[in-house]
Design an enzyme around this catalytic site. Structure first.
Site, PDB file in Angstrom:
ATOM      1  CB  SER A 247      -2.475  -7.793   1.354  1.00 30.21           C
ATOM      2  OG  SER A 247      -1.891  -6.558   1.208  1.00 30.21           O
ATOM      3  CG  HIS A 388      -3.900  -3.820   4.760  1.00 23.90           C
ATOM      4  ND1 HIS A 388      -4.467  -3.867   3.512  1.00 23.90           N
ATOM      5  CD2 HIS A 388      -2.792  -4.606   4.704  1.00 23.90           C
ATOM      6  CE1 HIS A 388      -3.719  -4.641   2.729  1.00 23.90           C
ATOM      7  NE2 HIS A 388      -2.704  -5.111   3.437  1.00 23.90           N
TER       8      HIS A 388
HETATM    9  C1  GTR Z   1       2.013  -3.241   0.805  1.00 29.91           C
HETATM   10  C2  GTR Z   1       1.816  -3.147  -0.672  1.00 29.91           C
HETATM   11  C3  GTR Z   1       0.411  -3.500  -0.986  1.00 29.91           C
HETATM   12  C4  GTR Z   1      -0.029  -4.782  -0.303  1.00 29.91           C
HETATM   13  C5  GTR Z   1       0.565  -4.957   1.075  1.00 29.91           C
HETATM   14  C6  GTR Z   1       0.518  -6.358   1.674  1.00 29.91           C
HETATM   15  O1  GTR Z   1       3.207  -2.797   1.257  1.00 29.91           O
HETATM   16  O2  GTR Z   1       2.129  -1.836  -1.068  1.00 29.91           O
HETATM   17  O3  GTR Z   1       0.213  -3.542  -2.385  1.00 29.91           O
HETATM   18  O4  GTR Z   1       0.251  -5.864  -1.085  1.00 29.91           O
HETATM   19  O5  GTR Z   1       1.879  -4.586   1.133  1.00 29.91           O
HETATM   20  O6  GTR Z   1       0.668  -7.356   0.984  1.00 29.91           O
HETATM   21  O7  GTR Z   1       0.406  -6.442   2.892  1.00 29.91           O
END
Ligand code: GTR
Length: 410
Positions: A247, A388
């Site tokens: 991420s 995610h």
């Molecule tokens: C989210 C962000 C993403 C990603 C994520 C993370 O809120 O919008 O780009 O980086 O966080 O790091 O878990």
């Protein structure tokens, strides 16, 4: 005002990507030397000036200290070393606490995965002997692991599923990691106590502007300092250190891998916008929303593209191409629409021409594959079922990919 994200493939629209192999003066890259001496430096400069920001050329004095060695870690299969990386005269203010796990049974140096973690080294395993990280940390949704922006005892092992240490060690690899907040706390004022404040003194956050580096570039800087240490450790095969991140930390890993060619391999897990997903695809997180939600991540110039992505002089396939000809793995998750899994695949696929230049196949002549079917040669890719996250399935693919490229028998 941020428009709501598009999740409808039919509304992605047409876009034209910049051509990685045409230099700014219009000449075409025909051979590896044109790429290495002309086009690659141009692209690096563009990413630094317009996306992540320029790290200053001055540097702090860096010192390493081994704080502890556990010869019987992970129930006896690993040696765990705790290393302090002091940035600037041996002070604890700017100190990166690196932990390194290597297989105990190996007499030869091993390949190592290096990445930042989100919750401190104590969050990798439930082990009372690992000190709890005391720096500022983002609160966790469980409301007990990180409370009032500080980690609690509950956070021991909190991130363990993302770092399947036993599996990695048993496959003959090492793992090195540090808490990204050791380098800079992840909030707009974090620079004040982090490396950016130390190397680029400013009065106000708003003065980080134009090409000044953002927090992602600061975390990437930390990854390179950790590599400075790893190459000195005899348990580590210095030619086989992979930089990995999930991420926002995937974005940092990619930028570290682009800047620092000592990284032999790069692994991007769900890195999404500002990572490998094509910025020009109107799907999921946009430049505007990432800049408004996380104003400290990118450089000031990146905000110019909030409403005009078509004028961005680069796109993310070119970030991938900066890794060439080194192996790169891109992992997406089916339910991670915000990161635009298809855009992540295309970010890899459109980097193929630069791999061809080196006589290597990147992803290859393939369409976006179905779930749980890894593809690719020098650019590996999979989209797995689920959300995610970093899972054991993801690591199994990283291990297979790294074993193939590093010729580690499995
Ligand atoms: C989210 C962000 C993403 C990603 C994520 C993370 O809120 O919008 O780009 O980086 O966080 O790091 O878990």
């Amino acid at each position: 005002m941020i428009e709501s994200a598009n999740y409808d493939e039919s509304k992605v629209g047409d876009y034209t990507l910049p051509n990685s192999l045409i230099c700014e003066d219009g000449t075409r890259v025909l051979k590896v030397s044109d790429w290495l001496t002309k086009r690659r430096p141009e692209l690096l400069e563009k990413f630094a000036n317009e996306v992540y920001g320029q790290a200053p050329s001055n540097n702090l004095e860096i010192e390493f200290e081994i704080l502890g060695i556990d010869e019987g870690a992970l129930e006896g299969i690993s040696v765990r070393q705790e290393i302090a990386i002091y940035c600037g005269k041996k002070s604890n203010d700017l100190r990166i606490d690196l932990v390194l796990y290597t297989p105990k049974s190996h007499s030869k140096p091993v390949p190592v995965f290096l990445g930042c973690n989100f919750n401190g080294n104590h969050a990798l395993e439930d082990n009372i002997s690992i000190p709890i990280n005391s720096r500022w940390m983002r609160n966790t949704p469980d409301e007990k692991s990180v409370v009032g922006n500080r980690a609690t005892e509950f956070s021991r092992g909190f991130e363990a599923t993302r770092w399947p240490l036993q599996l990695i060690i048993e496959k003959g690899f090492g793992v090195a990691t540090f808490y990204y907040g050791d380098v800079e706390a992840d909030h707009p004022e974090g620079w004040k106590v982090g490396i950016r404040g130390a190397l680029s003194p400013h009065e106000e956050s708003s003065q980080f502007d134009g090409e000044d580096w953002g927090a992602i570039a600061a975390w990437s800087w930390g990854l390179s300092r950790a590599l400075d240490y790893l190459v000195t450790n005899p348990a580590v095969d210095e030619e086989k250190v992979s930089v990995i991140g999930h991420s926002r930390l995937g974005k940092a890993a990619l930028w570290a891998g682009a800047l620092d060619e000592r990284f032999a391999m790069v692994i991007s897990n769900n890195s999404g916008a500002g990572g490998v997903s094509l910025a020009r695809r109107n799907f999921g997180e946009s430049i505007q929303s990432i800049n408004e939600n996380f104003p400290h991540w990118f450089c000031g110039n990146y905000k110019k593209y909030n409403n005009s992505v078509e004028t961005l002089p680069v796109d993310m396939h070119e970030l991938v191409s900066l890794i060439a000809p080194r192996p790169l793995y891109i992992a997406s998750a089916q339910e991670d629409h915000w990161a635009d899994p298809k855009g992540e695949f295309l970010g890899g696929k459109f980097a193929d021409p630069v791999y061809w230049l080196f006589g290597k196949v990147g992803i290859g002549d393939l369409d976006w594959p179905p779930v749980n079917q890894p593809v690719g040669d020098f650019i590996g890719y999979h989209i797995r079922t689920g959300k995610h996250d970093v899972t054991t399935y993801d690591w199994q693919q990283f291990l297979r990919f790294a074993s193939r490229h590093f010729r580690i028998p499995q």
